[in-house]
Design a protein around this motif. Structure first.
Motif, PDB file in Angstrom:
ATOM      1  N   PRO A 158      -6.563  17.624  -4.628  1.00  0.00           N
ATOM      2  CA  PRO A 158      -5.292  18.236  -4.237  1.00  0.00           C
ATOM      3  C   PRO A 158      -5.317  18.187  -2.706  1.00  0.00           C
ATOM      4  N   GLY A 159      -4.163  17.590  -2.021  1.00  0.00           N
ATOM      5  CA  GLY A 159      -4.289  17.527  -0.619  1.00  0.00           C
ATOM      6  C   GLY A 159      -5.064  16.123   0.051  1.00  0.00           C
ATOM      7  N   GLN A 160      -5.599  15.517  -0.998  1.00  0.00           N
ATOM      8  CA  GLN A 160      -6.354  14.287  -0.003  1.00  0.00           C
ATOM      9  C   GLN A 160      -6.165  13.172  -1.027  1.00  0.00           C
ATOM     10  N   LEU A 161      -5.248  12.238  -0.457  1.00  0.00           N
ATOM     11  CA  LEU A 161      -4.991  10.954  -1.112  1.00  0.00           C
ATOM     12  C   LEU A 161      -5.486   9.702  -0.288  1.00  0.00           C
ATOM     13  N   VAL A 162      -5.772   8.724  -0.828  1.00  0.00           N
ATOM     14  CA  VAL A 162      -5.878   7.460  -0.137  1.00  0.00           C
ATOM     15  C   VAL A 162      -4.925   6.377  -0.486  1.00  0.00           C
ATOM     16  N   ILE A 163      -4.216   6.087   0.467  1.00  0.00           N
ATOM     17  CA  ILE A 163      -3.257   4.857   0.282  1.00  0.00           C
ATOM     18  C   ILE A 163      -3.767   3.502   0.754  1.00  0.00           C
ATOM     19  N   SER A 164      -3.233   2.654   0.088  1.00  0.00           N
ATOM     20  CA  SER A 164      -3.748   1.208   0.201  1.00  0.00           C
ATOM     21  C   SER A 164      -2.599   0.048   0.091  1.00  0.00           C
ATOM     22  N   GLY A 165      -2.772  -1.009   1.037  1.00  0.00           N
ATOM     23  CA  GLY A 165      -2.003  -1.818   1.188  1.00  0.00           C
ATOM     24  C   GLY A 165      -2.080  -3.041   2.412  1.00  0.00           C
ATOM     25  N   GLU A 166      -0.637  -3.543   2.799  1.00  0.00           N
ATOM     26  CA  GLU A 166      -0.997  -4.378   3.900  1.00  0.00           C
ATOM     27  C   GLU A 166      -1.166  -3.551   5.094  1.00  0.00           C
ATOM     28  N   ILE A 167      -1.957  -4.091   6.153  1.00  0.00           N
ATOM     29  CA  ILE A 167      -1.804  -3.346   7.518  1.00  0.00           C
ATOM     30  C   ILE A 167      -0.756  -2.892   8.060  1.00  0.00           C
ATOM     31  N   GLU A 168       0.120  -3.547   8.455  1.00  0.00           N
ATOM     32  CA  GLU A 168       1.354  -3.053   8.912  1.00  0.00           C
ATOM     33  C   GLU A 168       2.013  -2.015   8.256  1.00  0.00           C
ATOM     34  N   ALA A 169       2.303  -2.313   6.979  1.00  0.00           N
ATOM     35  CA  ALA A 169       2.652  -1.056   6.126  1.00  0.00           C
ATOM     36  C   ALA A 169       1.795   0.146   5.984  1.00  0.00           C
ATOM     37  N   ILE A 170       0.475   0.070   6.004  1.00  0.00           N
ATOM     38  CA  ILE A 170      -0.154   1.112   6.181  1.00  0.00           C
ATOM     39  C   ILE A 170       0.112   1.947   7.229  1.00  0.00           C
ATOM     40  N   ASN A 171       0.015   1.271   8.495  1.00  0.00           N
ATOM     41  CA  ASN A 171       0.318   1.777   9.998  1.00  0.00           C
ATOM     42  C   ASN A 171       1.533   2.575   9.878  1.00  0.00           C
ATOM     43  N   ARG A 172       2.885   1.656   9.255  1.00  0.00           N
ATOM     44  CA  ARG A 172       4.097   2.692   9.284  1.00  0.00           C
ATOM     45  C   ARG A 172       3.868   3.778   8.167  1.00  0.00           C
ATOM     46  N   ALA A 173       3.390   3.699   7.146  1.00  0.00           N
ATOM     47  CA  ALA A 173       3.262   4.976   6.276  1.00  0.00           C
ATOM     48  C   ALA A 173       2.545   5.702   6.956  1.00  0.00           C
ATOM     49  N   CYS A 174       1.514   5.782   7.593  1.00  0.00           N
ATOM     50  CA  CYS A 174       0.665   6.787   8.203  1.00  0.00           C
ATOM     51  C   CYS A 174       1.586   7.608   9.335  1.00  0.00           C
ATOM     52  N   GLU A 175       2.555   6.679  10.062  1.00  0.00           N
ATOM     53  CA  GLU A 175       3.148   7.506  11.091  1.00  0.00           C
ATOM     54  C   GLU A 175       4.332   8.457  10.123  1.00  0.00           C
ATOM     55  N   ALA A 176       4.678   7.791   9.024  1.00  0.00           N
ATOM     56  CA  ALA A 176       5.672   8.560   8.265  1.00  0.00           C
ATOM     57  C   ALA A 176       5.001   9.821   7.743  1.00  0.00           C
ATOM     58  N   MET A 177       3.832   9.575   7.271  1.00  0.00           N
ATOM     59  CA  MET A 177       3.008  10.906   6.795  1.00  0.00           C
ATOM     60  C   MET A 177       2.807  11.955   7.893  1.00  0.00           C
ATOM     61  N   LYS A 178       2.533  11.518   8.998  1.00  0.00           N
ATOM     62  CA  LYS A 178       2.260  12.458  10.215  1.00  0.00           C
ATOM     63  C   LYS A 178       3.773  13.288  10.594  1.00  0.00           C
ATOM     64  N   GLU A 179       4.696  12.587  10.502  1.00  0.00           N
ATOM     65  CA  GLU A 179       6.132  13.100  10.494  1.00  0.00           C
ATOM     66  C   GLU A 179       6.408  14.013   9.542  1.00  0.00           C
ATOM     67  N   ALA A 180       5.926  13.763   8.282  1.00  0.00           N
ATOM     68  CA  ALA A 180       6.012  14.654   7.237  1.00  0.00           C
ATOM     69  C   ALA A 180       5.402  15.838   7.324  1.00  0.00           C
ATOM     70  N   GLY A 181       4.309  16.108   8.104  1.00  0.00           N
ATOM     71  CA  GLY A 181       3.492  16.960   8.130  1.00  0.00           C
ATOM     72  C   GLY A 181       2.149  16.776   7.897  1.00  0.00           C
ATOM     73  N   ALA A 182       1.550  15.737   7.510  1.00  0.00           N
ATOM     74  CA  ALA A 182       0.165  15.527   7.108  1.00  0.00           C
ATOM     75  C   ALA A 182      -0.718  16.127   8.397  1.00  0.00           C
ATOM     76  N   ARG A 183      -1.871  16.447   7.681  1.00  0.00           N
ATOM     77  CA  ARG A 183      -2.969  17.138   8.688  1.00  0.00           C
ATOM     78  C   ARG A 183      -3.510  15.807   9.395  1.00  0.00           C
ATOM     79  N   ARG A 184      -3.800  14.970   8.567  1.00  0.00           N
ATOM     80  CA  ARG A 184      -4.376  13.818   9.194  1.00  0.00           C
ATOM     81  C   ARG A 184      -3.641  12.542   8.250  1.00  0.00           C
TER      82      ARG A 184
END
Length: 297
Positions: A158-184
């Motif tokens: 719980p609270g620890q997931l790994v996402i997988s995919g295209e490099i640019e898509a991963i970078n975009r998703a990481c920014e969105a995760m941080k904006e949504a309140g992800a610790r990291r």
């Protein structure tokens, strides 16, 4: 009930398996067999190689498999699983441990899996990222809304997931995760997008090898990554194993189901202690242990 769990890629370390080789004639024999099956001396890299050498895909996956399976075999009568599970690659170790696969066939499949995954990684640049501190559903929603290929790949705890995919898509998703309140939301140093649609070429290649391999009725259920439920039917095991490369690793759900089904002790068999830590994060009450050659009969 005793649950035995087997680690996946990332658990390797320099010198892995040397204690087994030096203290068990059976282990020594199995390691020598492995060298012959693979066509190169993997023991040289495992026992004396650098961390960098151990990162090579054709070495990493067989090395972790060998450490886990050979350790299980040295436990003798002490090894009495009521259920087994493995994290990603570890599922192959678990299938040898519960008798569904022979040692030789398991090693051949793991070697083919590693090479097929490496080829898939080279076809198109891709990566993975760890997301900490968000609910599963929110991570899934962000992946769905992100442009490009990005999926939830590993439900580790719980609270620890790994996402997988295209490099640019991963970078975009990481920014969105941080904006949504992800610790990291941190991109991982991996070769490619494992457990995502980008592994389809590897899945096709491995599927042929799995279909041509004989699976036996296991002596206890395996909780497979794809379904997170107890499986004992050989045909179902094969189907799930083929799906595994492009489907998520449902580790959180697997451990929860094992506890529901009566697991009271989780023993990690193989290098490292990562899975013991994840089990504790999934359920603080769960008892965990590490298998060691000292406990052999």
């Amino acid at each position: 009930m005793n649950a035995y769990i087997f680690p996946g890629q990332g658990a390797q370390f320099s010198g892995m398996g040397l204690d087994l080789y030096e203290n068990s004639p059976e282990a020594q024999h199995l390691f020598e067999d492995a060298n012959a099956i693979l066509g190169f001396n993997i023991t040289d890299t495992m026992f004396e190689g650098t961390a960098e050498a151990l990162k090579e895909t054709k070495v990493t996956q067989p090395a972790i498999f060998l450490h886990s399976v050979i350790l299980a075999k040295t436990l003798g009568e002490n090894f009495k699983p009521d259920m087994v599970a493995g994290h990603s690659l570890g599922e192959f170790s678990a299938l040898v441990a519960n008798g569904a696969l022979t040692f030789e066939d398991g090693l051949r499949l793991v070697s083919k899996r590693a090479i097929a995954m490496q080829k898939a990684c080279e076809l198109q640049p891709s990566t993975m990222a760890a997301v900490l501190g968000l609910e599963d559903k929110l991570v899934e929603d962000i992946c769905t809304k992100t442009e490009g290929i990005v999926v939830a790949a590993n439900y580790n705890c719980p609270g620890q997931l790994v996402i997988s995919g295209e490099i640019e898509a991963i970078n975009r998703a990481c920014e969105a995760m941080k904006e949504a309140g992800a610790r990291r939301a941190l991109v991982l140093p991996v070769g490619g997008a494992f457990h995502s649609p980008m592994m389809e070429p590897a899945r096709e290649e491995l599927a042929a090898a799995i279909e041509n391999t004989t699976f036996s009725k296991p002596n206890c259920p395996i909780y497979q990554n794809v379904t997170a439920s107890a499986v004992i039917n050989e045909t179902e095991i094969k189907t799930n194993l083929i799906s595994q490369l492009t489907a998520p690793v449902r580790w959180t759900q697997s451990v929860q189901q094992m506890i529901t089904d009566g697991a009271t002790l989780f023993t990690e068999v193989g290098p490292g202690k990562v899975l013991q830590g994840l089990v504790k994060k999934i359920n603080r009450e769960a008892q965990t242990a590490a298998a060691s050659i000292e406990t052999k009969a």
